[in-house]
Scaffold this motif. Structure first.
Motif, PDB file in Angstrom:
ATOM      1  N   PRO A 176      18.256   7.339  50.530  1.00 53.33           N
ATOM      2  CA  PRO A 176      18.801   5.981  50.667  1.00 53.33           C
ATOM      3  C   PRO A 176      17.863   4.889  50.176  1.00 53.33           C
ATOM      4  CG  PRO A 176      19.299   7.267  52.613  1.00 53.33           C
ATOM      5  CD  PRO A 176      18.398   8.113  51.777  1.00 53.33           C
ATOM      6  N   ASP A 177      16.547   4.984  50.537  1.00 51.95           N
ATOM      7  CA  ASP A 177      15.654   3.912  50.120  1.00 51.95           C
ATOM      8  C   ASP A 177      15.439   3.914  48.609  1.00 51.95           C
ATOM      9  OD1 ASP A 177      14.347   6.335  50.278  1.00 51.95           O
ATOM     10  OD2 ASP A 177      12.386   5.406  50.670  1.00 51.95           O
ATOM     11  N   SER A 233      17.649   4.957  46.441  1.00 47.65           N
ATOM     12  CA  SER A 233      18.891   4.487  45.814  1.00 47.65           C
ATOM     13  C   SER A 233      18.898   2.967  45.697  1.00 47.65           C
ATOM     14  CB  SER A 233      20.107   4.963  46.616  1.00 47.65           C
ATOM     15  OG  SER A 233      20.212   6.362  46.583  1.00 47.65           O
ATOM     16  N   GLN A 234      18.364   2.300  46.722  1.00 53.43           N
ATOM     17  CA  GLN A 234      18.268   0.839  46.646  1.00 53.43           C
ATOM     18  C   GLN A 234      17.295   0.423  45.542  1.00 53.43           C
ATOM     19  OE1 GLN A 234      17.828  -1.104  50.567  1.00 53.43           O
ATOM     20  NE2 GLN A 234      18.301   0.880  51.478  1.00 53.43           N
ATOM     21  N   LEU A 282      18.876   0.838  42.134  1.00 54.11           N
ATOM     22  CA  LEU A 282      19.805  -0.238  41.774  1.00 54.11           C
ATOM     23  C   LEU A 282      19.056  -1.470  41.282  1.00 54.11           C
ATOM     24  CD1 LEU A 282      22.480   0.020  44.624  1.00 54.11           C
ATOM     25  CD2 LEU A 282      22.722   0.703  42.241  1.00 54.11           C
ATOM     26  N   VAL A 322      30.554   1.182  49.269  1.00 49.87           N
ATOM     27  CA  VAL A 322      29.296   0.676  49.831  1.00 49.87           C
ATOM     28  C   VAL A 322      29.552  -0.268  50.994  1.00 49.87           C
ATOM     29  CG1 VAL A 322      28.061   0.955  47.664  1.00 49.87           C
ATOM     30  CG2 VAL A 322      29.187  -1.203  48.133  1.00 49.87           C
ATOM     31  N   PRO A 355      23.750  -0.058  53.042  1.00 51.81           N
ATOM     32  CA  PRO A 355      22.468  -0.465  52.445  1.00 51.81           C
ATOM     33  C   PRO A 355      22.535  -0.700  50.941  1.00 51.81           C
ATOM     34  CG  PRO A 355      22.451   1.877  53.001  1.00 51.81           C
ATOM     35  CD  PRO A 355      23.696   1.312  53.608  1.00 51.81           C
ATOM     36  N   LEU A 356      23.566  -0.131  50.278  1.00 53.27           N
ATOM     37  CA  LEU A 356      23.666  -0.299  48.828  1.00 53.27           C
ATOM     38  C   LEU A 356      24.581  -1.456  48.426  1.00 53.27           C
ATOM     39  CD1 LEU A 356      23.932   3.405  47.601  1.00 53.27           C
ATOM     40  CD2 LEU A 356      21.906   2.007  47.986  1.00 53.27           C
ATOM     41  N   GLY A 394      22.792  -4.273  46.284  1.00 55.54           N
ATOM     42  CA  GLY A 394      22.454  -3.809  44.942  1.00 55.54           C
ATOM     43  C   GLY A 394      23.677  -3.641  44.065  1.00 55.54           C
ATOM     44  N   THR A 395      24.776  -3.186  44.660  1.00 57.51           N
ATOM     45  CA  THR A 395      26.014  -3.008  43.892  1.00 57.51           C
ATOM     46  C   THR A 395      26.597  -4.353  43.472  1.00 57.51           C
ATOM     47  OG1 THR A 395      26.447  -0.987  45.152  1.00 57.51           O
ATOM     48  CG2 THR A 395      28.275  -1.917  43.901  1.00 57.51           C
ATOM     49  N   GLU A 453      22.104 -11.135  50.977  1.00 60.50           N
ATOM     50  CA  GLU A 453      20.691 -11.343  50.694  1.00 60.50           C
ATOM     51  C   GLU A 453      19.998 -12.060  51.843  1.00 60.50           C
ATOM     52  OE1 GLU A 453      19.970 -13.068  46.886  1.00 60.50           O
ATOM     53  OE2 GLU A 453      20.315 -11.162  45.862  1.00 60.50           O
ATOM     54  N   GLU A 483      19.462  -9.393  54.398  1.00 59.59           N
ATOM     55  CA  GLU A 483      18.373  -8.511  53.960  1.00 59.59           C
ATOM     56  C   GLU A 483      17.017  -9.166  54.180  1.00 59.59           C
ATOM     57  OE1 GLU A 483      17.591  -7.532  49.663  1.00 59.59           O
ATOM     58  OE2 GLU A 483      18.507  -5.629  50.276  1.00 59.59           O
TER      59      GLU A 483
END
Length: 637
Positions: free
Chosen positions: A63-64, A66-67, A70, A135, A139-140, A143-144, A182, A185
């Motif tokens: 998971p981390d 993948s972020q 992106l 998503v 968590p993604l 980024g998506t 954001e 986040e």
């Protein structure tokens, strides 16, 4: 456990590598979409991010990571768009969507990266809906959504407005959703005890979204205006003024609004829009050019000449320097995003030489002959690659050679006609000699023309048309004849007019229908325009020779030429007046009176004639008051 620590160490190294690349680029202080970006730097930075992306994809997903992937994919895609590599950028985005849709990308199970199938550009619109739902608020998601910003940029820069329309719902809420995610986040990061630095972006997605929003409005307005929907385009363009936008984009919106208003019959409001565009962006030559077109339509000669003078000056100035990049300004800007053919056509302005030529012609036609002559001579000098070919303002020596570029001969003939009007016959003669020298080896022995309506292909390729060569050479002889007539050298003038007539005699018209119509309408850019110009040329040369014969008291010869001129090119006022004068001297006074009445009552011709094919102002003229007095005295007897 050791593998987990190793993978964490790799992630940290990749984050560090990404941030170093971003920092290095920003330290360079170069805008990706500046007017003159450095291709080598763009290419190198793009390669660096692609290498980093391949490294991240080379280990099992988590998971981390993948972020992180992106973020790196976003940065790599930015540089692909910066180099106008839309296909490569689209492939990156589509691959990213497949990886988001793949369970492994979410850390659910092991596996390899997803691939793309088919055409990525056509596949992408159908992938975004499932990807965004997959998503959701996970968590993604952030980024998506950042990739969706770049997808919007790719579609806009490649003029795929229909794809943008398909995702209008998602794109309209993109800024709000991205801002909220954001902020969340950032809040989580501030509460976290971790001291790991997050991966940074080379462009701010929120600022990019604002830019994309207003650029899409402008692009859509331009498309509708090109499609003949000025009212709809005007309504759409009004939205641009309520959105955050760079000055150059706002100026474009003002120009397009002015075009819409001009097309819907509101020229004064159009001029107001063009003025606002120039106030917004002082170097907006498009607004200046289109304002001159409105002045031309309104018949405002003073404003037209002044506008052309300002436009000519503006086009010769160096473009303003692009603003330097700062940390608060997105490196993505409008020029590449707004690259549609429709917008380019609507905002285009002619090059500086063309504008200077229009300015020179406008000055000559509206009484500023001396100024127009100097503009023509400056233009001829500027067009020479060798400085020694420049033409001094008062010189008759060493005129520059005729350019091989399209329509070079016509420019020389226009300048020669202007010189003749300014009383500079020797200069006029010298330029005409240049045209004759350039066309000597190109003149056909004989030329047969078909129906003008069937000669569209020939008219569209006029640079290779032998009829043009005949027209240019004939016009040069015509102007030289005018020079001799102005000096009252009637014998030499007759010789030059005869050369022109003989050249027009090389052309014959072959048709099974009626003879070609007399000259009418605009004599440029239409099927049959060359033939109508030929008839005008023949009519002027016959009329000029007839006037010379009249001055030499060769009335029978004069009568024949002037009658032929009236037959070949009816509507010539000067030829009609001189025909009446010859008839009067031959004691055919009622015919003369009828001829004068028709000529004096004739309106100015509506056709657009080249300057060198207009009736000469330097030739002998007849006083209309004297002619009216003769007609009146004849009717009273």
């Amino acid at each position: 456990m050791a593998d987990l620590e190793s993978q964490r160490s790799l992630s940290g190294l990749w984050v560090l590598g990404n941030n170093q690349l971003v920092d290095e680029w920003k330290r360079q202080g170069v805008q990706l979409f500046s007017r003159d970006p450095d291709p080598s730097r763009l290419k190198q930075r793009s390669a660096d991010f692609h290498k980093l992306l391949l490294k991240i994809q080379g280990v099992p997903p988590a998971p981390d990571r993948s972020q992180l992937e992106l973020v790196v994919r976003f940065n790599a895609c930015v540089f692909s768009v910066a180099q106008a590599q839309t296909e490569r950028a689209q492939a990156l985005l589509t691959e990213g969507l497949h990886r988001v849709l793949t369970p492994s990308a979410l850390g659910v199970a092991g596996g390899t990266c997803g691939g793309t199938t088919g055409d990525p550009s056509s596949e992408a619109p159908s992938l975004w809906g499932p990807a965004l739902r997959a998503v959701a608020d996970g968590p993604l998601a952030v980024g998506t959504l950042r990739l969706l910003c770049l997808q919007w940029a790719v579609w806009l820069s490649s003029n795929r407005l229909t794809h943008i329309q398909e995702l209008r719902g998602e794109l309209s809420s993109l800024s709000d959703r991205l801002s909220a995610l954001e902020e969340e986040e950032e809040r989580k990061r501030s509460l976290s005890a971790s001291d790991h630095e997050p991966p940074r972006l080379v462009a701010d997605p929120l600022r990019l979204t604002e830019l994309l929003d207003v650029c899409t409005v402008v692009a859509r307005g331009a498309e509708w205006l090109s499609d003949g929907r000025p009212s709809d385009a005007l309504s759409e363009l009004q939205r641009a003024f309520s959105l955050p936008a760079p000055r150059d984009v706002l100026a474009q919106a003002h120009v397009l609004s002015g075009r819409c208003l001009a097309d819907t019959g509101r020229p004064q409001m159009a001029l107001l829009c063009f003025m606002r565009a120039m106030e917004t962006e002082p170097h907006c030559v498009s607004a200046l050019y289109h304002s001159t077109e409105v002045y031309r339509q309104l018949g405002n000669v003073t404003a037209l000449v002044e506008g052309l003078r300002l436009l000519n000056t503006a086009l010769r100035l160096p473009p303003p320097a692009a603003p330097s990049m700062t940390a608060e300004v997105s490196p993505l800007s409008a020029p590449l995003l707004l690259g549609s053919p429709a917008l380019g056509s609507l905002l285009s302005a002619p090059p500086a030489p063309s504008v200077q030529r229009r300015l020179a012609l406008s000055c000559v036609l509206h009484g500023r002959v001396a100024e127009g002559v100097e503009l023509y001579l400056d233009l001829l000098a500027d067009l020479q690659s060798d400085p020694q070919h420049a033409v001094p303002p008062g010189s008759v020596q060493a005129p520059p050679p005729v350019q091989a570029s399209p329509r070079g001969a016509e420019l020389y003939l226009e300048a020669a006609a202007a010189l003749l009007l300014a009383g500079r016959g020797p200069d006029c003669w010298a330029l005409c000699d240049e045209v004759l020298s350039a066309t000597l080896d190109l003149l056909p022995q004989r030329l047969t023309l078909g129906d003008p309506s069937e000669d569209q292909d020939r008219d569209q390729d006029r640079d290779q048309d032998p009829l043009d060569v005949v027209l240019w050479a004939g016009s040069a002889h015509l102007l030289q004849a005018h020079c001799q007539a102005a000096l009252e050298d009637w014998k030499q003038a007759v010789t030059c007019y005869t050369r022109c007539i003989n050249l027009t005699g090389k052309v014959c018209f072959k048709t099974h229908g009626p003879p070609p119509p007399p000259p009418s309408g605009d004599l440029s850019g239409r099927p049959g325009a060359g033939l109508r110009s030929l008839q005008t040329l023949k009519g002027l040369s016959l009329a000029g020779r007839g006037v010379c014969f009249t001055q030499r008291d060769q009335l029978r010869e004069a009568l024949g030429d002037l009658q032929l001129s009236a037959l070949v090119s009816p509507g010539g006022v000067g030829a009609g007046l001189w025909l009446g004068e010859v008839l009067w001297r031959l004691d055919r006074r009622r015919e003369a009176a009828s001829c004068w009445e028709r000529s004096l009552a004739a309106e100015s011709p509506a056709e657009t004639l080249p300057l060198y094919l207009q009736e000469p102002r330097s030739s002998p003229s007849l006083d209309p008051r004297v002619l009216r007095s003769r007609v009146q005295s004849l009717t009273q007897t």
